[in-house]
Design a protein around this motif. Structure first.
Motif, mmCIF file in Angstrom:
data_model
loop_
_atom_site.group_PDB
_atom_site.id
_atom_site.type_symbol
_atom_site.label_atom_id
_atom_site.label_comp_id
_atom_site.label_asym_id
_atom_site.label_seq_id
_atom_site.Cartn_x
_atom_site.Cartn_y
_atom_site.Cartn_z
ATOM 1 N N TRP A 1 0.872 -1.179 0.000
ATOM 2 C CA TRP A 1 0.000 0.000 0.000
ATOM 3 C C TRP A 1 0.907 1.226 0.000
ATOM 4 C CZ3 TRP A 1 -5.029 0.532 -0.949
ATOM 5 C CH2 TRP A 1 -5.684 1.706 -0.585
ATOM 6 N N ASP B 1 1.082 4.357 -0.166
ATOM 7 C CA ASP B 1 0.488 5.690 -0.046
ATOM 8 C C ASP B 1 1.429 6.692 0.615
ATOM 9 O OD1 ASP B 1 0.280 4.289 2.382
ATOM 10 O OD2 ASP B 1 -1.415 5.500 3.050
ATOM 11 N N GLN C 1 -8.072 5.247 -3.692
ATOM 12 C CA GLN C 1 -6.644 5.559 -3.657
ATOM 13 C C GLN C 1 -6.378 6.572 -2.560
ATOM 14 O OE1 GLN C 1 -4.887 7.963 -6.849
ATOM 15 N NE2 GLN C 1 -3.213 6.481 -7.017
#
Length: 291
Positions: free
Chosen positions: A49, A51, A175
């Motif tokens: 992930w 991010d 997202q």
């Protein structure tokens, strides 16, 4: 059999400079070398992930200092001493016979050996800006869920957030991107969300008023100056970590999170959201902060 150990991570403490011992130094898939140390203050980008961006900084040995041009999650097959980096990692965490490590990329061919002692230094200002952005994303998602809870759901959604509100954020998030003093969440407003009972059309029609309500809630929380604590179940990279904060909503909330974060809401001088209505299927929430 490799004697590489899982990386002891320090970015949750937080600590921005540390002495460490090299466990691996080998050619990178591109230019330069990958360096794995026994401990690090660098936060790597996740291969699952991604991010939260990797930290920036330097590695020094003796009188030489090199920029860290990338910082990644890696895994070492202890039986073969093979290092896998990022999306090449073939196993999940905690598989026996594997050590998950932080991999520092240096763009130059440093001739370092196992056992050498180096100094790791993180760009503190950059890490703190990312930390403000990441914690802000947690806060804005909670505020968004709270504002939507009473008037925008036709059904009792089974998934609730840490404050007990219907978890629009979790249901719709497509997202998430953390950047300096900013968090950007993209939401998909499709048929699945509407089938769960969410009134998408009403939300979009009232977006200006909702923005004001969310920002009012964020301002209340910001003024509280509440402490933020990262609860760790261990010091290794793959040990579970949790973002904790008492927002004055009956109990301390706890969100699983592997990123770096602020230590107090008093670190914000401003905290607010803006929305971009891309289409009837897509909505973007940008959370802004100022130190």
């Amino acid at each position: 059999m490799s004697d590489v150990t899982p990386t002891h991570v320090l970015f949750t403490v937080p600590e921005w400079r540390t002495e460490a011992e090299i466990q691996l130094c080998e050619p990178a898939t591109s230019r330069g070398v990958y360096v794995v140390t026994d401990r690090t203050c660098f936060h790597p980008v996740s291969h699952i992930w991604p991010d939260h961006p990797a930290d920036r900084g330097t590695i020094g040995l003796g009188d030489r200092c090199f920029d860290v041009t990338g910082c990644f999650t890696g895994a070492v097959d202890l039986a073969t001493s093979t290092l896998y980096v990022g999306t090449d990692i073939p196993v999940k965490r905690d598989v026996p016979g594997w050590a998950f490590v932080v991999v520092h990329h240096i763009a130059e061919d440093a001739q370092w050996r196992k056992g050498d002692t180096v100094i790791l230094s993180v760009d503190r200002a950059y890490q703190q800006a990312l930390s403000r952005g990441h914690s802000a994303g947690h806060l804005s998602s909670l505020a968004l869920n709270k504002v939507l809870h009473s008037d925008y759901w036709r059904k009792d959604a089974s998934r609730k957030d840490e404050l007990g509100h219907y978890d629009f954020h979790s249901y719709a998030q497509q997202q998430s991107i953390v950047s300096e003093d900013k968090s950007t969440d993209t939401y998909r407003l499709g048929k699945t969300l509407r089938k769960r009972g969410f009134n998408t059309a009403d939300m979009l029609a009232n977006l200006v008023a909702l923005t004001d309500l969310i920002n009012q809630q964020l301002e209340i929380w910001r003024h509280s100056g509440a402490a933020v604590v990262m609860r760790r179940e261990g010091v290794q990279l793959t040990d579970s970590r949790y973002w904790q904060c008492d927002l004055g909503e009956e109990e301390v909330i706890e969100i699983p999170c592997g990123g770096s974060h602020i230590q107090s809401l008093s670190e914000y001088s401003a905290l607010f959201v803006q929305f971009e209505h891309v289409s009837d299927q897509e909505l973007i929430m940008v959370t802004h902060t100022k130190p």
